[in-house]
Design an enzyme around this catalytic site. Structure first.
Site, short mmCIF file in Angstrom:
data_model
loop_
_atom_site.label_atom_id
_atom_site.label_comp_id
_atom_site.label_asym_id
_atom_site.label_seq_id
_atom_site.Cartn_x
_atom_site.Cartn_y
_atom_site.Cartn_z
N CYS A 35 -17.04 -12.18 -11.47
CA CYS A 35 -18.23 -12.07 -10.63
C CYS A 35 -19.20 -13.21 -10.97
O CYS A 35 -18.88 -14.37 -10.73
CB CYS A 35 -18.86 -10.69 -10.80
SG CYS A 35 -20.27 -10.34 -9.73
N ASP A 81 -13.79 -8.56 0.13
CA ASP A 81 -15.05 -8.77 -0.61
C ASP A 81 -16.17 -9.07 0.38
O ASP A 81 -16.16 -10.11 1.05
CB ASP A 81 -14.87 -9.93 -1.59
CG ASP A 81 -16.03 -10.06 -2.58
OD1 ASP A 81 -17.16 -9.69 -2.21
OD2 ASP A 81 -15.79 -10.54 -3.69
N HIS A 92 -14.51 -6.66 -3.76
CA HIS A 92 -15.10 -7.34 -4.91
C HIS A 92 -14.84 -6.49 -6.17
O HIS A 92 -14.72 -5.28 -6.09
CB HIS A 92 -16.60 -7.51 -4.69
CG HIS A 92 -17.27 -8.35 -5.74
ND1 HIS A 92 -17.12 -9.72 -5.81
CD2 HIS A 92 -18.09 -8.02 -6.76
CE1 HIS A 92 -17.81 -10.19 -6.82
NE2 HIS A 92 -18.42 -9.18 -7.42
#
Length: 292
Positions: A168, A225, A261
Site C-alpha cells: 500500500c 482495487d 486493494h
C-alpha cells in the site's frame, strides 16, 4: 549503470528537518484504525530458529525503532527492507519479516512515521492520513531506509544482495527507492499507487521516475482495487517499456483481476488467499532471479 561496492557513503544529506523522534518503541498487535482484525485468517509465523525483535536504527534526529528478523544461525544474510502500510509496523508487518527470515533473509521493517506520530493511537483512517501520513517527506523515508541498510551492513547483513518490498503506502515507496539507491538488486511493490499529485513533501510519483530505476521492480496489483485505476497501471507499464535503461525495462506489473486493494493483508476482510499465496511465490522467485 555502475554499482559501487562502497556502502559507507550510502546515507546522503537530505532536505528535511532533523526533528527528533516522537515514537521510541514499537507497539504490540494491530493499529486501532484496522480493528476489528479478522482473527480467523491471520497468519502467524513463529520465531523458532530466528533472532527476531525490536531494534534501534541510528538515523537523523536520533534512533528509529524497527523490527528485525533473521536466521539464528549463520551470517551474511541477504537483506530485505520491508515497508509498512499506512498503519505502521504492526503485527502483520512483523510477521512478514519472520516469513522472510524463515527463507534465509535478514528482514528489517522501520517505523517510518516515528518523527511525525504514532499510527497506533488513531482509530480513524482519515485522521491518521491527515495528521501523520501526509506529513512524512519522501526524502526522510529514503534516508531512513538507507540508515537501515547501513545498520544491516554493520550487523552481518550482505547488503550486496539487497531487496525491498512494501505494501500500500509502502508499495509506492518501493518504486521510489528503486530509483534512489544504486545498490538495490530488486523490489516487489504490493498495490502501491503509481500516479498522483505532487507536493512539497512528495515531489515525485512512481510514474515520474519509471525510466530511471536502478533495480527491476515487480508490481503486484488488484484489478478490483478502487483506489488504483487500471489505466494508471497501463500508464506505468508504458513508461517502463519505453525506458532506455535495463532495470526499468525488466520491471513488470502483474494484476489479479478479481482482487481488491490489500489482498495480501491476511488480517483484513480484503484478504484473498489464492492471490496472496501466488504473489508470495512470485516475490520469492523475483528476488532469487535478481540476486537477492
Amino acid at each position: 549503470m555502475s554499482r559501487s561496492s562502497d556502502f559507507d557513503s550510502l546515507v546522503p544529506a537530505v532536505p528535511f528537518s532533523r526533528r527528533s523522534f516522537m515514537v521510541s518503541a514499537l507497539g504490540a498487535g494491530f493499529a486501532l484504525s484496522v480493528q476489528p482484525v479478522a482473527a480467523q485468517s491471520v497468519i502467524s509465523t513463529d520465531s523458532v530458529d530466528l533472532n527476531a525483535g525490536e531494534i534501534k536504527i541510528p538515523a537523523a534526529g536520533g534512533e528509529m525503532p524497527a523490527y528485525r528478523a533473521q536466521p539464528a544461525q549463520g551470517n551474511q544474510w541477504p537483506v530485505i527492507l520491508v515497508v509498512q502500510e499506512i498503519f505502521g509496523v504492526h503485527e502483520h508487518i512483523r510477521d512478514i519479516c519472520r516469513r522472510l527470515a524463515k527463507l534465509g533473509y535478514l528482514a528489517i521493517a522501520p517505523e517510518l512515521y516515528a518523527r511525525q506520530g504514532d499510527p497506533r493511537q488513531y482509530s480513524n483512517v482519515q485522521e491518521l492520513l491527515d495528521k501523520v501520513v501526509s506529513k512524512v517527506p519522501d526524502a526522510q523515508v529514503m534516508a531512513d531506509l538507507d540508515a537501515c541498510v547501513a545498520w544491516a551492513k554493520a550487523h552481518d547483513g550482505n547488503v550486496g544482495r539487497l531487496g525491498i518490498t512494501g505494501f500500500c503506502w509502502g508499495g509506492r515507496i518501493v518504486w521510489l527507492y528503486a530509483a534512489h539507491n544504486p545498490h538495490l538488486k530488486a523490489g516487489v511493490a504490493w498495490y502501491g499507487r503509481v500516479v498522483g499529485p505532487s507536493s512539497e513533501l512528495t515531489t515525485k510519483q512512481p510514474i515520474d521516475i519509471a525510466a530511471r530505476l536502478y533495480a527491476p521492480v515487480l508490481g503486484l496489483y488488484g484489478g478490483a482495487d478502487q483506489g488504483i485505476p487500471l489505466d494508471s497501471l497501463e500508464q506505468m507499464r508504458k513508461a517502463l517499456v519505453m525506458a532506455a535503461n535495463p532495470p526499468s525495462k525488466a520491471s513488470t506489473i502483474h494484476v489479479y483481476e478479481q482482487a481488491p486493494h490489500a489482498f495480501h493483508a491476511d488480517y483484513r476482510p480484503s484478504y484473498r488467499k489464492s492471490e496472496a499465496e501466488d504473489g508470495w511465490r512470485r516475490l520469492q522467485a523475483w528476488f532469487k532471479q535478481n540476486g537477492v
